[in-house]
Design a protein around this motif. Structure first.
Motif, short mmCIF file in Angstrom:
data_model
loop_
_atom_site.label_atom_id
_atom_site.label_comp_id
_atom_site.label_asym_id
_atom_site.label_seq_id
_atom_site.Cartn_x
_atom_site.Cartn_y
_atom_site.Cartn_z
N LYS A 40 -8.10 9.06 -1.52
CA LYS A 40 -9.50 8.87 -1.13
C LYS A 40 -9.61 8.63 0.37
O LYS A 40 -10.48 9.17 1.05
N GLN A 41 -8.72 7.79 0.90
CA GLN A 41 -8.69 7.51 2.34
C GLN A 41 -8.51 8.80 3.13
O GLN A 41 -9.19 9.03 4.13
N LEU A 42 -7.62 9.66 2.66
CA LEU A 42 -7.39 10.94 3.33
C LEU A 42 -8.63 11.82 3.28
O LEU A 42 -9.05 12.39 4.28
N LYS A 43 -9.25 11.92 2.10
CA LYS A 43 -10.46 12.73 1.97
C LYS A 43 -11.57 12.21 2.88
O LYS A 43 -12.25 12.99 3.54
N ASP A 44 -11.74 10.90 2.92
CA ASP A 44 -12.79 10.30 3.75
C ASP A 44 -12.54 10.50 5.24
O ASP A 44 -13.47 10.59 6.03
N SER A 45 -11.26 10.56 5.63
CA SER A 45 -10.93 10.68 7.05
C SER A 45 -11.12 12.10 7.59
O SER A 45 -11.29 12.28 8.78
N GLY A 46 -11.04 13.08 6.70
CA GLY A 46 -11.13 14.47 7.15
C GLY A 46 -9.84 14.98 7.78
O GLY A 46 -9.77 16.12 8.22
N ALA A 47 -8.81 14.15 7.81
CA ALA A 47 -7.51 14.56 8.37
C ALA A 47 -6.79 15.47 7.39
O ALA A 47 -7.14 15.55 6.21
N GLU A 48 -5.77 16.16 7.88
CA GLU A 48 -4.98 17.03 7.01
C GLU A 48 -3.93 16.28 6.22
O GLU A 48 -3.50 16.72 5.15
N GLU A 49 -3.49 15.14 6.74
CA GLU A 49 -2.46 14.35 6.08
C GLU A 49 -2.50 12.93 6.61
O GLU A 49 -3.06 12.66 7.68
N ILE A 50 -1.91 12.03 5.83
CA ILE A 50 -1.67 10.68 6.32
C ILE A 50 -0.23 10.31 5.99
O ILE A 50 0.35 10.81 5.02
N LEU A 51 0.34 9.46 6.80
CA LEU A 51 1.70 8.98 6.63
C LEU A 51 1.63 7.47 6.57
O LEU A 51 1.10 6.84 7.49
N GLU A 82 -7.77 24.18 -1.73
CA GLU A 82 -8.72 24.77 -2.66
C GLU A 82 -9.26 23.77 -3.68
O GLU A 82 -10.46 23.70 -3.92
N ALA A 83 -8.37 23.00 -4.29
CA ALA A 83 -8.79 22.09 -5.36
C ALA A 83 -8.99 20.66 -4.86
O ALA A 83 -9.46 19.81 -5.61
N ALA A 84 -8.62 20.40 -3.61
CA ALA A 84 -8.70 19.06 -3.02
C ALA A 84 -7.93 18.02 -3.83
O ALA A 84 -8.33 16.88 -3.96
N LEU A 85 -6.79 18.45 -4.40
CA LEU A 85 -5.93 17.54 -5.13
C LEU A 85 -4.92 16.92 -4.17
O LEU A 85 -4.33 17.61 -3.34
N GLY A 86 -4.71 15.61 -4.33
CA GLY A 86 -3.76 14.92 -3.49
C GLY A 86 -2.33 15.12 -3.95
O GLY A 86 -2.04 15.16 -5.14
N HIS A 87 -1.44 15.28 -2.98
CA HIS A 87 0.00 15.40 -3.22
C HIS A 87 0.70 14.34 -2.38
O HIS A 87 0.20 13.95 -1.33
N PHE A 88 1.88 13.91 -2.84
CA PHE A 88 2.64 12.96 -2.05
C PHE A 88 4.12 13.34 -2.10
O PHE A 88 4.59 14.00 -3.01
N HIS A 89 4.85 12.90 -1.08
CA HIS A 89 6.30 13.01 -1.08
C HIS A 89 6.88 12.04 -0.06
O HIS A 89 6.16 11.47 0.76
N LEU A 90 8.17 11.82 -0.18
CA LEU A 90 8.88 10.91 0.71
C LEU A 90 9.35 11.65 1.95
O LEU A 90 9.84 12.78 1.86
N THR A 103 11.51 14.87 0.18
CA THR A 103 11.51 15.35 -1.20
C THR A 103 10.43 16.41 -1.36
O THR A 103 9.54 16.56 -0.51
N ASN A 104 10.52 17.12 -2.48
CA ASN A 104 9.41 17.99 -2.89
C ASN A 104 8.17 17.15 -3.08
O ASN A 104 8.26 15.92 -3.23
N THR A 105 7.03 17.79 -3.14
CA THR A 105 5.79 17.06 -3.38
C THR A 105 5.51 16.95 -4.88
O THR A 105 6.01 17.74 -5.68
N ALA A 106 4.72 15.95 -5.21
CA ALA A 106 4.22 15.79 -6.58
C ALA A 106 2.71 15.57 -6.47
O ALA A 106 2.22 14.98 -5.51
N THR A 107 1.99 16.06 -7.46
CA THR A 107 0.54 15.86 -7.49
C THR A 107 0.24 14.45 -7.97
O THR A 107 0.81 14.00 -8.97
N ILE A 108 -0.62 13.76 -7.28
CA ILE A 108 -0.98 12.40 -7.64
C ILE A 108 -1.54 12.37 -9.06
O ILE A 108 -1.21 11.48 -9.86
N ARG A 109 -2.34 13.35 -9.43
CA ARG A 109 -2.95 13.40 -10.76
C ARG A 109 -1.91 13.48 -11.89
O ARG A 109 -2.16 13.07 -13.00
#
Length: 113
Positions: A40-51, A82-90, A103-109
């Motif tokens: 949500k923080q990332l979506k609200d910021s309009g940035a491409e990524e957060i670390l 396209e789907a605005a789904l969040g992904h994360f990785h280390l 690491t590879n990414t995983a979908t938060i959902r």
């Protein structure tokens, strides 16, 4: 919940990445909500990524044996455009030589299922 993500090392900026094996990702109770709030923080910021620093109260990584120690572990959160789904990785550094470890990414959902 536990996930298994492929882990890579990039020893030099001009070199390709090498597979190291699979890291075990352990998402603690409350970890999904933590990742969801980062999304949500990332979506609200309009940035491409957060670390952000890895908060082991919410998520922990057990690295493959080839990676004895890591330092400066961060979670990189991105959005699928396209789907605005969040992904994360280390993303981290290898303690021995400062090589990039990731690491590879995983979908938060995925964690909600």
């Amino acid at each position: 919940m536990e996930l298994s993500l492929e882990t890579y090392v990039k020893r030099d900026a001009s070199a390709g990445s090498e597979e190291l094996g699979r890291a075990k990702v352990v998402v603690q109770p409350g970890g999904y909500q933590h990742l969801e709030s980062l999304e949500k923080q990332l979506k609200d910021s309009g940035a491409e990524e957060i670390l952000v620093d890895v908060d082991t109260r919410h998520i922990a990584f057990e690295m493959p044996p080839e990676v004895a120690d890591i330092k400066e572990p961060k979670l990189r959160i991105t959005l699928e455009k396209e789907a605005a789904l969040g992904h994360f990785h280390l993303v981290a550094k290898h303690a021995a030589d400062n090589s990039l470890i990731y690491t590879n990414t995983a979908t938060i959902r995925t964690l909600a299922m």
